[in-house]
Design an enzyme around this catalytic site. Structure first.
Site, short mmCIF file in Angstrom:
data_model
loop_
_atom_site.label_atom_id
_atom_site.label_comp_id
_atom_site.label_asym_id
_atom_site.label_seq_id
_atom_site.Cartn_x
_atom_site.Cartn_y
_atom_site.Cartn_z
N ASP A 134 0.82 -1.22 0.00
CA ASP A 134 0.00 0.00 0.00
C ASP A 134 0.85 1.26 0.00
O ASP A 134 2.06 1.22 0.25
CB ASP A 134 -0.95 0.02 1.21
CG ASP A 134 -0.22 0.07 2.53
OD1 ASP A 134 0.88 -0.55 2.64
OD2 ASP A 134 -0.72 0.72 3.46
N GLU A 183 0.10 -1.12 5.53
CA GLU A 183 1.17 -0.77 6.48
C GLU A 183 1.08 0.70 6.84
O GLU A 183 1.50 1.10 7.92
CB GLU A 183 2.54 -1.08 5.86
CG GLU A 183 3.71 -0.99 6.85
CD GLU A 183 4.33 0.42 6.94
OE1 GLU A 183 5.06 0.67 7.91
OE2 GLU A 183 4.05 1.26 6.04
#
Lengths: 352, 352
Positions: free
Chosen positions: A66, A121
């Site tokens: 991400d 994350e």
């Protein structure tokens, strides 16, 4: 050899803001499933691919898929010369590109390898895809050494410091402000606590050659009832970063001992968030070997990172990835070709 | 003689929560207009009635008409024996009843008298009807002595302390919490300020036999950016109550001097609210005479009251009214007959 800057640009162009990573995860999963000999498991938006060559050791190479939201139009990749601009270019699609390329091309590594691509994350730790794997499939994360591809500019950031936040609530007794001797001012009581916190000597332990540097800071304070009332409550939030030579329990005890002399009946000390430190993994033979061969700079990691999740599973872990962390999350996020290729060479050597 | 408890009950039964006082004000205005020789002026929801007898001195008797909201059904008067329950019974419809009765019955006072019934005392000072009169018709408030009928349990509360609130903002420099040495923690800087504020010695000056008691208290504190950021800003709000031997300017200078040693570039000290003190009026001959004749207890008023508005106009002022201030604003608010009659006798003597 693969053009790693171009591959990174390809990955940047598959938008993957936290919670909207399915397209990129699908792309990575498809690539991995096409590699002979890889055992691929998808858990939610996380993909784990493992060799099963019966080697004596297993190395985990992990990265998150991400990114933070795009800003100022940096959602699309733009290459000029040997530099690539775009959200996630540094944090951490260049690292993902290195790992994905190695997974596809190093088909007979000297160690068994587990490739971990995990989700979410960049948001609160509670959402972490790596945390989801730890909870649901810790067996997939077994290994002897883990490398996270977070941006370190191709240096080794060893272990990480632990972190904890605690809230200290001091009580008093309300009174009208014209008669303060009828009450007890909880805000005034903060003076001693803040002085004690600010006076804690800084510990700088050196572990495996890495100097850590602890910190204890007040990060929030609040108190007050009304402009004409002696306040009966004040709260200070403390943040402590602690070196890997202390357990979480020892760190909590340290913070508590710092404020304990100023606490009394009715006051409260509560740990609201905590994560253990991770010891530096730089003395692990596999990592020590590539550090020496490639002349890698090594320093202690002061912030908390996902290496601590591996450390908690008993897997020594370090951060090593292309990209300059200070550019992450900025409109000007970019990465150069050289550190990407350095990381590729180092990790190739590590598993080769 | 008028049944003052019954008259107070009548006034309690005309609801007059702040901003909804028109019915009660209309009732009072009508009563006053029926008295021969009174010059009645209405300004908004305030009514002023003045004798014009050419006396050497003029006494102002003032009270507010509003109440706090009713609570637990205490919006209606209830009498048992010599006690009256109901919102406003103490604060201050019993005082208003005394004044209204005197205005109707003492038609040839020895001094000229100004009766002031004003609105919106129970809300923020900015809404005060007395403030409205000071602004629009200060001529109506001219006089030699003012008595406010606030509940003092038929004692004299002399003058009042001044009040000021100041906001002190301390700055710092943000940094990631793992690297606090790159920043400067503004919350930690509060320690010295709060210690200095708490250590200010208490002044207890005695003026005209009344002991005042100053106070300097932190009443609010706030600071913090995020759980992982060294905060670059912290603010503390200070409240100072000061005795009438200090001007407002001297009081501000005192607070500023207390915190000045801990201030630096970028910090700010701002006075956000202030009202001067009022000297005790108990040595005024008219007041001194009734204090002696009636054996009234006299003490310094530590909280701020509207006497300061009169003092600012050059009119010495004191608080004297029936009712126990500690019962004001409570569900159990009540008043006894005896202090109402005492106040009636004292004020009758004062103007008689």
């Amino acid at each position: 050899m693969t053009d790693l800057l171009a591959l990174t640009a390809e990955l940047v162009d598959v938008a993957s803001e936290s919670f909207a990573e399915a397209a990129l995860v699908g792309r990575i999963e498809a690539d991995l499933r096409a590699v002979p000999g890889l055992d691929v498991t998808r858990v939610g938006d996380n993909v784990v691919a493992r060799t099963a060559l019966g080697r004596a050791e297993r190395v985990i190479l992990a990265g998150h898929t991400d990114t933070v939201p795009a800003v100022d139009g940096n959602g699309r990749a733009r290459i000029e010369g040997d530099t690539l601009w775009g959200v996630g270019s540094t944090d951490m699609k260049s690292g993902v590109a290195v790992m994905l390329d190695l997974a596809r091309t190093v088909t007979a590594p000297a160690v068994d390898v587990t490739w971990v691509f995990y989700a979410r994350e960049e948001v609160a730790a509670a959402h972490s895809g790596l945390g989801e794997l730890v909870e649901k499939r810790p067996d997939l994360l077994a290994g002897d050494l883990a490398i996270l591809g977070e941006p370190t500019d191709a240096t080794v950031e060893a272990g990480c410091q632990g972190t904890l936040r605690a809230e200290l609530t001091l009580v008093g007794a309300r009174a009208h402000i014209a008669r303060p001797w009828m009450g007890r001012n909880a805000i005034h009581r903060l003076a001693d606590v803040l002085a004690a916190v600010a006076a804690v000597p800084e510990r700088r332990p050196v572990l495996a050659g890495c100097e850590y540097r602890e910190a204890l800071q007040a990060v929030g304070v609040e108190g007050g009832v009304a402009g004409n009332v002696v306040p009966d409550r004040a709260m200070v939030t403390l943040n402590h970063r602690f070196a890997p030579d202390r357990t979480l329990e020892e760190a909590v005890a340290h913070v508590r001992a710092t404020v304990a002399p100023f606490m009394g009946d009715g006051d409260a000390f509560e740990v609201v968030d905590a994560a253990p430190a991770a010891a530096p993994a730089v003395d692990h033979p596999l990592l020590a070997r590539v550090i020496e061969r490639h002349g890698l700079a090594v320093r202690a990691k002061l912030g908390w990172t996902d290496v601590a999740r591996f450390a908690a599973l008993g897997v020594p872990a370090a951060n090593l990835g292309p990209g300059d962390a200070t550019l992450a999350h900025s409109a000007d996020e970019r990465v150069a070709r050289a550190p990407i290729e350095t990381c590729h060479a180092v990790l190739s050597d590590l598993i080769g």
